[in-house]
Design an enzyme around this catalytic site. Structure first.
Site, mmCIF file in Angstrom:
data_model
loop_
_atom_site.group_PDB
_atom_site.id
_atom_site.type_symbol
_atom_site.label_atom_id
_atom_site.label_comp_id
_atom_site.label_asym_id
_atom_site.label_seq_id
_atom_site.Cartn_x
_atom_site.Cartn_y
_atom_site.Cartn_z
ATOM 1 N N LYS A 53 0.844 -1.201 0.000
ATOM 2 C CA LYS A 53 0.000 0.000 0.000
ATOM 3 C C LYS A 53 0.879 1.251 0.000
ATOM 4 O O LYS A 53 0.615 2.209 -0.717
ATOM 5 C CB LYS A 53 -0.928 -0.005 1.238
ATOM 6 C CG LYS A 53 -2.069 -0.992 1.105
ATOM 7 C CD LYS A 53 -2.844 -1.220 2.410
ATOM 8 C CE LYS A 53 -3.880 -2.317 2.209
ATOM 9 N NZ LYS A 53 -4.584 -2.735 3.413
ATOM 10 N N GLN A 97 -4.896 -1.758 9.534
ATOM 11 C CA GLN A 97 -4.745 -3.053 8.886
ATOM 12 C C GLN A 97 -5.321 -4.152 9.778
ATOM 13 O O GLN A 97 -5.060 -4.211 10.975
ATOM 14 C CB GLN A 97 -3.250 -3.319 8.605
ATOM 15 C CG GLN A 97 -2.969 -4.548 7.773
ATOM 16 C CD GLN A 97 -3.526 -4.467 6.344
ATOM 17 O OE1 GLN A 97 -3.610 -3.395 5.758
ATOM 18 N NE2 GLN A 97 -3.926 -5.604 5.803
ATOM 19 N N ASP A 120 -11.342 2.514 3.907
ATOM 20 C CA ASP A 120 -11.719 1.109 3.690
ATOM 21 C C ASP A 120 -13.237 0.978 3.533
ATOM 22 O O ASP A 120 -13.734 -0.039 3.059
ATOM 23 C CB ASP A 120 -11.341 0.267 4.929
ATOM 24 C CG ASP A 120 -10.023 -0.468 4.777
ATOM 25 O OD1 ASP A 120 -9.669 -0.829 3.642
ATOM 26 O OD2 ASP A 120 -9.360 -0.684 5.817
HETATM 27 N N1 GUN Z 1 -6.746 -7.081 5.823
HETATM 28 C C1 GUN Z 1 -7.000 -7.802 4.711
HETATM 29 N N2 GUN Z 1 -7.641 -7.065 3.782
HETATM 30 C C2 GUN Z 1 -7.782 -5.836 4.326
HETATM 31 C C3 GUN Z 1 -8.364 -4.625 3.858
HETATM 32 O O1 GUN Z 1 -8.887 -4.517 2.737
HETATM 33 N N3 GUN Z 1 -8.310 -3.581 4.714
HETATM 34 C C4 GUN Z 1 -7.751 -3.670 5.950
HETATM 35 N N4 GUN Z 1 -7.774 -2.589 6.720
HETATM 36 N N5 GUN Z 1 -7.223 -4.770 6.417
HETATM 37 C C5 GUN Z 1 -7.227 -5.853 5.606
#
Ligand code: GUN
Length: 282
Positions: A53, A97, A120
């Protein structure tokens, strides 16, 4: 023989578009859009996702900060940090996350993020907005799937859409987005009786199961569009989706590979959401 839906190429194209918009934003406002990612603990998969990211943000000119906290961080401490970031005008997007260590309530943490910074789109307000159709952000993976369909010229209207998986992150919002575009949507899950009965009716099949080779050719309709959201690590280190790709390739009209299908789109949609957040906060 199926058309391969090339998520890597579509993703690269969208990232170029985002990059242009970020340059314009930065020129106009004197500061780049910014995303702060919080990671708690040492989960190896999460470390990779967060790194990717960060790299993607840098690639398009979005300012990216990662806050790394030890696994024993308390929930109150995390909530206070989010509170501070909510009030920080230089932070446009906040992402925590997942998964979080077991002693922290994920729901409380997610819902602490200001809805306008919740890139998100996992918090209650944004989930409600998705279902009512009044949204600013969409959750990244379902949004990425819709973008792949749009840019591949695949219309959803009037189609039989079958989603396998009912998670808050993929299955449920995926079903909502397909409904918004006038698909007739069936959501299947672990308790579904006779899964094949449903999957064989699907014009558009979205699988988010997490089991390699779960969808076999006998489960799909001739001419179906197959979207594979699965990310499964094989013993030899290779990555594969939920779908028996070779088996289904001849039968499908279009199919996403893994890797190189939905995966690259997820982070691209996060970049898009961060830019949207920044624009909304001016
Ligand atoms: N863990 C796995 N996929 C995601 C996601 O799309 N967002 C977040 N915040 N954590 C994750």
């Amino acid at each position: 023989m199926a058309m391969i839906i090339d998520g890597k190429a579509v993703s690269a194209q969208i990232r170029e578009e985002i990059k242009e918009d970020v340059i314009a934003f930065t020129k106009k406002h004197g500061a780049a859009p910014s995303l702060t990612v919080i990671i708690v603990g040492e989960d190896p998969a999460s470390q990779v996702y967060v790194r990717n990211k960060h790299k993607a943000c840098e690639q398009v000119g979005i300012k990216s900060d990662i806050i790394r906290l030890p696994a024993e961080t308390g929930e109150d401490e995390l909530l206070s940090l989010i509170d501070r970031l909510n009030g920080d005008k230089t932070v446009n997007g906040i992402l925590v996350q997942l998964p979080l260590p077991k002693h922290i309530n994920e729901e409380s943490v997610i819902c602490k993020i200001s809805p306008e910074k919740d890139v998100d789109a996992f918090g209650y307000e944004n989930v409600g907005r998705i279902y009512t159709g009044h949204f600013d952000f969409l959750p990244c993976t379902p949004a990425g799937v819709m973008e792949l369909l749009h840019r591949s010229g695949i219309s959803v209207s009037g189609k039989e859409c079958v989603v396998i998986g009912r998670s808050n992150i993929v299955g449920k919002p995926m079903a909502a987005l397909l409904m918004h575009e006038n698909g007739t949507v069936t959501v299947c899950h672990t308790k579904t009786k006779d899964l094949s009965l449903h999957t064989r009716r699907a014009d558009i099949l979205v699988s988010s199961v997490g089991k390699a080779n779960f969808i076999t050719a006998d489960m799909v309709k001739e001419g179906a569009v197959i979207i594979d959201v699965g990310i499964n690590h094989l013993h030899d280190g290779k990555l594969t989706g939920d779908v028996d790709y070779e088996g289904c390739f001849e039968k499908a009209a279009a199919i996403t590979p893994v890797p190189g299908g939905v995966g690259p789109m997820t982070i691209t949609m996060l970049l898009k959401n961060t830019l949207t957040a920044a624009n909304k906060q001016i």
